[in-house]
Design a protein around this motif. Structure first.
Motif, mmCIF file in Angstrom:
data_model
loop_
_atom_site.group_PDB
_atom_site.id
_atom_site.type_symbol
_atom_site.label_atom_id
_atom_site.label_comp_id
_atom_site.label_asym_id
_atom_site.label_seq_id
_atom_site.Cartn_x
_atom_site.Cartn_y
_atom_site.Cartn_z
ATOM 1 N N ILE A 132 -5.045 1.492 4.720
ATOM 2 C CA ILE A 132 -4.364 2.416 3.795
ATOM 3 C C ILE A 132 -4.798 2.144 2.428
ATOM 4 N N ILE A 133 -5.185 0.866 2.070
ATOM 5 C CA ILE A 133 -5.565 0.600 0.679
ATOM 6 C C ILE A 133 -6.990 0.981 0.349
ATOM 7 N N SER A 134 -7.667 0.929 1.552
ATOM 8 C CA SER A 134 -9.083 1.565 1.352
ATOM 9 C C SER A 134 -9.239 2.940 0.937
ATOM 10 N N LYS A 135 -8.161 3.759 1.456
ATOM 11 C CA LYS A 135 -8.180 4.878 1.241
ATOM 12 C C LYS A 135 -7.631 5.449 -0.097
ATOM 13 N N ILE A 136 -6.633 4.760 -0.728
ATOM 14 C CA ILE A 136 -5.873 4.973 -1.777
ATOM 15 C C ILE A 136 -6.035 4.364 -3.019
ATOM 16 N N ALA A 137 -6.721 3.154 -3.131
ATOM 17 C CA ALA A 137 -6.821 2.334 -4.364
ATOM 18 C C ALA A 137 -8.357 1.516 -4.295
ATOM 19 N N SER A 138 -8.395 1.334 -5.410
ATOM 20 C CA SER A 138 -9.770 0.636 -5.588
ATOM 21 C C SER A 138 -9.972 -0.891 -5.071
ATOM 22 N N SER A 139 -11.173 -1.479 -5.161
ATOM 23 C CA SER A 139 -11.504 -2.741 -4.668
ATOM 24 C C SER A 139 -10.604 -3.738 -5.781
ATOM 25 N N ALA A 195 0.806 -1.305 -0.129
ATOM 26 C CA ALA A 195 -0.114 0.127 -0.210
ATOM 27 C C ALA A 195 0.802 1.371 -0.148
ATOM 28 N N ILE A 196 1.998 1.260 0.953
ATOM 29 C CA ILE A 196 2.682 2.330 0.841
ATOM 30 C C ILE A 196 3.448 2.758 -0.352
ATOM 31 N N ALA A 197 4.215 1.658 -0.971
ATOM 32 C CA ALA A 197 4.789 1.607 -2.292
ATOM 33 C C ALA A 197 3.722 2.233 -3.319
ATOM 34 N N TYR A 198 2.310 1.705 -3.259
ATOM 35 C CA TYR A 198 1.493 2.421 -4.217
ATOM 36 C C TYR A 198 1.253 3.864 -4.081
ATOM 37 N N LEU A 199 1.183 4.181 -2.807
ATOM 38 C CA LEU A 199 1.436 5.421 -2.427
ATOM 39 C C LEU A 199 2.214 6.494 -2.903
ATOM 40 N N LEU A 200 3.614 6.098 -2.986
ATOM 41 C CA LEU A 200 4.831 6.725 -3.217
ATOM 42 C C LEU A 200 5.230 6.480 -4.698
#
Length: 311
Positions: A138-145, A85-90
């Motif tokens: 984290i994923i629920s806030k930055i990525a889709s299902s 999740a953090i890698a996706y965010l960055l």
């Protein structure tokens, strides 16, 4: 530096192309109903990725089974989710974030076990549930299902060239380490006290093996996902353990189970139009139950048959 990266990328692409061509020579020997499914480029990438993951999971599965580390594999696989999740965010590759958080969780489990009264199973449960919950938040806030489903359950049919290269590098590293450190790893798996008496640093071996497991789990994200990778790290070794008492033979059988499960599961997922990760795991589970029933020494039906023969 840029030229070196470009050269390595070109070498990696050429190596992947050569490996796919070698695989297709074997695939084209199979009946047309099987080989036709692998004539597309995305299926060939998926096939190579599945073979690599099946092989390395099969080899390390032997250590997981013999060391009774099934829960540890589960802990690491769930703990990589916040890193993803953090890698996706960055904007980083998933591989980097997943490996960092997986390694930190492994060290954290060891620290809790050594410096508190908490036992290893409780430490694993605490760490992996906490990390997994953090990842979901984290994923629920930055990525889709859709992203979450791919991370949890894999998406080998959509694997990209970059992910395939990372899987290849991780597989080569793991295989080299197992080959070069075969004797100390073997001694540690069966008798850590003897390994320490012979002068091996068991702490280094312990954490090195955990890092190898982390690397393998991260490399398997694209294929079977975070949740199902645990099965691929347990089932091949458990199947082989029912069929032989020799460690080298166990490794070969386990690798065969892992690779065959990956290939057959991938093909069935296309033919039946079902999830590839789950199908791969179901094929591996089927191999286990076949061994459980028909293993010459440990098989349930074979034992019953010998008792019937003896009167």
């Amino acid at each position: 530096m840029a030229e070196l990266i470009t050269a390595l990328s070109l070498f990696g692409d050429a190596l992947v192309s050569w490996l796919i061509a070698a695989l297709m020579v074997i695939v084209n020997l199979l009946p047309g109903t099987v080989s036709d499914a692998f004539q597309y480029a995305f299926m060939q990438r998926a096939l190579l990725t599945s073979v690599l993951v099946g092989a390395i999971c099969g080899i390390l599965s032997c250590y997981v089974v013999l060391k009774r580390w099934s829960l540890l594999g589960d802990a690491i696989s769930h703990a990589v989710l916040p890193g993803v999740a953090i890698a996706y965010l960055l904007g980083w590759p998933f591989f980097i974030g997943a490996f960092i958080t997986g390694a930190l969780t492994s060290v954290g489990i060891g620290a809790i076990e050594r410096h508190t009264r908490i036992k290893s199973d409780a430490a694993m449960g605490l760490m992996f549930t906490g990390a997994f919950a953090l990842g979901i938040v984290i994923i629920s806030k930055i990525a889709s299902s859709t992203h979450l489903m791919h991370i949890l359950f894999g998406n080998v049919l959509g694997v990209q060239q970059s992910a395939l290269l990372l899987t290849l590098v991780a597989s080569v590293i793991a295989l080299l380490v197992v080959w070069l450190a075969y004797r100390p790893l073997l001694l540690y798996a069966f008798d850590p006290q003897q390994a320490q008496a012979l002068g091996f640093n068991t702490s280094v071996i312990h954490y090195g093996l955990i890092l190898l497991l982390t690397l393998t789990i991260v490399a398997s994200l694209e294929t079977v996902g975070i949740i199902l990778v645990v099965a691929m790290l347990i089932t091949p070794g458990a199947t082989a353990h029912l069929l032989t008492d020799r460690f080298k033979t166990m490794m070969l059988i386990s690798m065969g189970v892992g690779v065959s499960s990956a290939v057959i599961g991938l093909w069935l997922s296309v033919v039946l139009d079902v999830a590839s990760g789950g199908t791969i795991v179901l094929v591996a589970t089927s191999w286990f139950f076949i061994a459980l029933l028909f293993s010459p020494k440990q098989g349930v039906l074979m034992r019953q048959w010998r008792r019937w023969r003896m009167g």
